[in-house]
Write a protein that holds these residues in place. Structure first.
Motif, PDB file in Angstrom:
ATOM      1  N   LEU A 115       2.048  -0.630 -10.134  1.00  0.00           N
ATOM      2  CA  LEU A 115       2.025  -1.197  -9.187  1.00  0.00           C
ATOM      3  C   LEU A 115       2.912  -2.482  -9.870  1.00  0.00           C
ATOM      4  N   VAL A 153       0.671  -3.201 -12.984  1.00  0.00           N
ATOM      5  CA  VAL A 153      -0.586  -2.829 -13.514  1.00  0.00           C
ATOM      6  C   VAL A 153      -0.494  -1.159 -12.900  1.00  0.00           C
ATOM      7  N   ALA A 154      -1.378  -0.821 -14.210  1.00  0.00           N
ATOM      8  CA  ALA A 154      -0.960   0.867 -14.020  1.00  0.00           C
ATOM      9  C   ALA A 154      -2.759   1.792 -14.001  1.00  0.00           C
ATOM     10  N   LEU A 155      -2.392   2.727 -12.969  1.00  0.00           N
ATOM     11  CA  LEU A 155      -3.692   3.397 -12.773  1.00  0.00           C
ATOM     12  C   LEU A 155      -3.431   4.761 -12.677  1.00  0.00           C
ATOM     13  N   GLN A 156      -4.291   5.442 -13.552  1.00  0.00           N
ATOM     14  CA  GLN A 156      -4.641   6.737 -13.637  1.00  0.00           C
ATOM     15  C   GLN A 156      -4.792   8.049 -12.714  1.00  0.00           C
ATOM     16  N   GLY A 157      -3.621   8.425 -13.129  1.00  0.00           N
ATOM     17  CA  GLY A 157      -3.760   9.757 -11.698  1.00  0.00           C
ATOM     18  C   GLY A 157      -4.955  10.164 -11.197  1.00  0.00           C
ATOM     19  N   THR A 158      -4.924  10.835  -9.822  1.00  0.00           N
ATOM     20  CA  THR A 158      -6.169  12.103  -9.898  1.00  0.00           C
ATOM     21  C   THR A 158      -5.401  13.135 -10.311  1.00  0.00           C
TER      22      THR A 158
ATOM     23  N   TRP B 111     -12.464  -1.321  -7.978  1.00  0.00           N
ATOM     24  CA  TRP B 111     -11.845  -1.376  -7.226  1.00  0.00           C
ATOM     25  C   TRP B 111     -11.319  -0.019  -6.886  1.00  0.00           C
ATOM     26  N   LEU B 113      -7.571   1.420  -5.611  1.00  0.00           N
ATOM     27  CA  LEU B 113      -5.834   1.990  -4.548  1.00  0.00           C
ATOM     28  C   LEU B 113      -5.787   2.795  -3.712  1.00  0.00           C
ATOM     29  N   ALA B 154      -6.375   8.707  -3.945  1.00  0.00           N
ATOM     30  CA  ALA B 154      -6.981   7.500  -4.554  1.00  0.00           C
ATOM     31  C   ALA B 154      -7.612   7.817  -5.995  1.00  0.00           C
ATOM     32  N   LEU B 155      -6.646   6.178  -6.679  1.00  0.00           N
ATOM     33  CA  LEU B 155      -6.917   5.882  -7.488  1.00  0.00           C
ATOM     34  C   LEU B 155      -7.558   4.844  -7.839  1.00  0.00           C
ATOM     35  N   GLN B 156      -8.466   5.369  -8.967  1.00  0.00           N
ATOM     36  CA  GLN B 156      -9.631   3.998  -9.567  1.00  0.00           C
ATOM     37  C   GLN B 156      -8.823   3.334 -10.235  1.00  0.00           C
ATOM     38  N   GLY B 157      -9.240   1.871  -9.955  1.00  0.00           N
ATOM     39  CA  GLY B 157      -8.682   0.635 -10.391  1.00  0.00           C
ATOM     40  C   GLY B 157      -8.910   0.274 -11.982  1.00  0.00           C
ATOM     41  N   THR B 158      -8.103   0.148 -12.729  1.00  0.00           N
ATOM     42  CA  THR B 158      -7.795  -0.968 -13.807  1.00  0.00           C
ATOM     43  C   THR B 158      -9.150  -1.418 -13.655  1.00  0.00           C
ATOM     44  N   LEU B 165      -1.637  -9.983  -8.214  1.00  0.00           N
ATOM     45  CA  LEU B 165      -2.450  -8.952  -7.549  1.00  0.00           C
ATOM     46  C   LEU B 165      -3.422  -8.892  -7.037  1.00  0.00           C
TER      47      LEU B 165
END
Lengths: 263, 263
Positions: A115, A153-158, B111, B113, B154-158, B165
């Motif tokens: 993001l 902001v980088a979020l790990q994929g599911t 959190w 996303l 749904a992705l786990q927040g960092t 943000l």
């Protein structure tokens, strides 16, 4: 000259009309002669280009252009020219090779979503250059192994990914071209094995056509991690067939091709 | 009657002009008489409302409205009315209580996303109802403990979250109101401790003002997980002061208030 059979089999790939002759020649040198000091003899190059349906005049123009652009250097030894990649040409080929020759198993498995703070053009370009695929003005996805741009902001994929997201990530602009390549590769694969053992030159021609048509598409978009790619989509099916064909027909050495042509 | 001092201290909170008298009365009943069978005697209610600067006529109108709307039921025992929440009123209060009375430590830490398939209004409403905060047409963030709407990714927040943000997640429309509440609560906290031990009625009034002004803001937006909330923002500072004040001035029992009024 390749036998009628092998020539016929590659008609589909030749028919895709994959760009310019100089580009096809880069695919050929990149596949056959990427090593330092590797050269292709003039008569061998002419024979291969003929088998690729390139007229001698067009081959000469392309070679001239590649020399002018610093990709290829030619030296005469006796009556025979030897053509090889310049250090610049070798570097370009080497940079593209991992993407072109990776197998489906080499593709990064996991994905991430990033993001961005703003939808500004600079920020978007940075994300695209870093190998991410855009899905919203401020949202990109890519391989977990890609380095996100500064500040994102980088979020790990599911593990589970719905089809609608996979569809968004499929390179839409190339969908039709991948479908055409899939068709050509499928016909080729369906007709295998060949009735006779293909000659080194036939293999060089087949590999060049496979590599060239694949490279033209795959280098136009970032790597799609396997969690995000549709395995029933043409892009993935092409990748599987390309890897299979290149493994089935290993690269002949330049010596083998020269002996084949001399014999 | 509350002493001048305690009355003065809560002037800031009374001055915030927090909505209607019936709403203030709900805050009072929710704080003091949420238990099954709890009732507030007519004279006690009148005394508290007077201490809240509500005129007797306005208190009567509010009580009438709450009875008509099914929130409050009144029964006469001898010459004295007893007012209490109906089962419906108790249920509404109970549903809001966790959010109102949770301490900053109770707030979900982590959190997530979520990415929706489409920006359609129905899909957005489902995400908002599930407790998520919208930051883009298809992107929402929320507590890790919230249940994402069907079909969303749904992705786990960092762990690390940039300030930009956090700023996007802060309820923008309420920023000014939180700032005003912060100012009122700060003046109150700065003036503590009180010169004398406050009476049960004074405590009931103080708690009612704190709960009421806090509830009006905090129930208007989803819970912001602590990883996403700015600890230097008025919303968070209000939460800290509200929790401190409610812990510092524990809820008096209805008996204690009655005895205080009778004495």
């Amino acid at each position: 000259m390749p036998s009628e059979t092998a020539y016929d089999l590659t008609a589909g790939l030749r028919g895709l009309g994959g760009g310019r002759v100089w580009s096809l020649m880069i695919s050929l040198f990149g596949d056959l002669a990427q090593g330092e000091g590797d050269t292709i003899q003039g008569p061998v190059l002419s024979a291969i280009m003929a088998a690729l349906d390139v007229r001698p005049e067009a081959a000469r123009v392309a070679l001239h252009r590649l020399r002018n652009d610093g990709w290829i250097t030619s030296t005469k030894m006796g009556r025979i020219s030897h053509h090889g990649l310049t250090p610049f040409g070798r570097l370009q080929s080497a940079e593209a090779s991992p993407r072109i020759y990776s197998t489906p198993d080499d593709v990064p498995k996991y994905w991430q979503l990033i993001l961005l703070e703003t939808p500004e053009a600079d920020a978007q370009s940075a994300a695209i250059e870093a190998g991410f695929v855009q899905i919203l003005p401020r949202v990109f996805v890519g391989a977990e192994t890609s380095e996100p741009p500064q500040g994102a902001v980088a979020l790990q994929g599911t593990a589970a990914v719905p089809d609608w997201l996979r569809n968004e990530v499929t390179p839409a602009a190339l969908r039709e071209e991948y479908a055409l390549l899939e068709k050509a590769l499928s016909s080729l694969c369906d007709a295998l094995p060949l009735a006779h053992t293909p000659s080194p030159t036939e293999i060089a021609v087949l590999r060049c056509l496979v590599v060239h048509n694949w490279r033209r598409l795959v280098l136009k978009h970032p790597v799609v991690p396997s969690a995000l790619s549709r395995h029933d989509a043409p892009a993935h099916k092409c990748h599987v067939m390309v890897a299979d064909l290149l493994a089935r027909f290993p690269r002949p050495t330049l010596d083998e091709i020269e002996q084949d042509q001399a014999g």
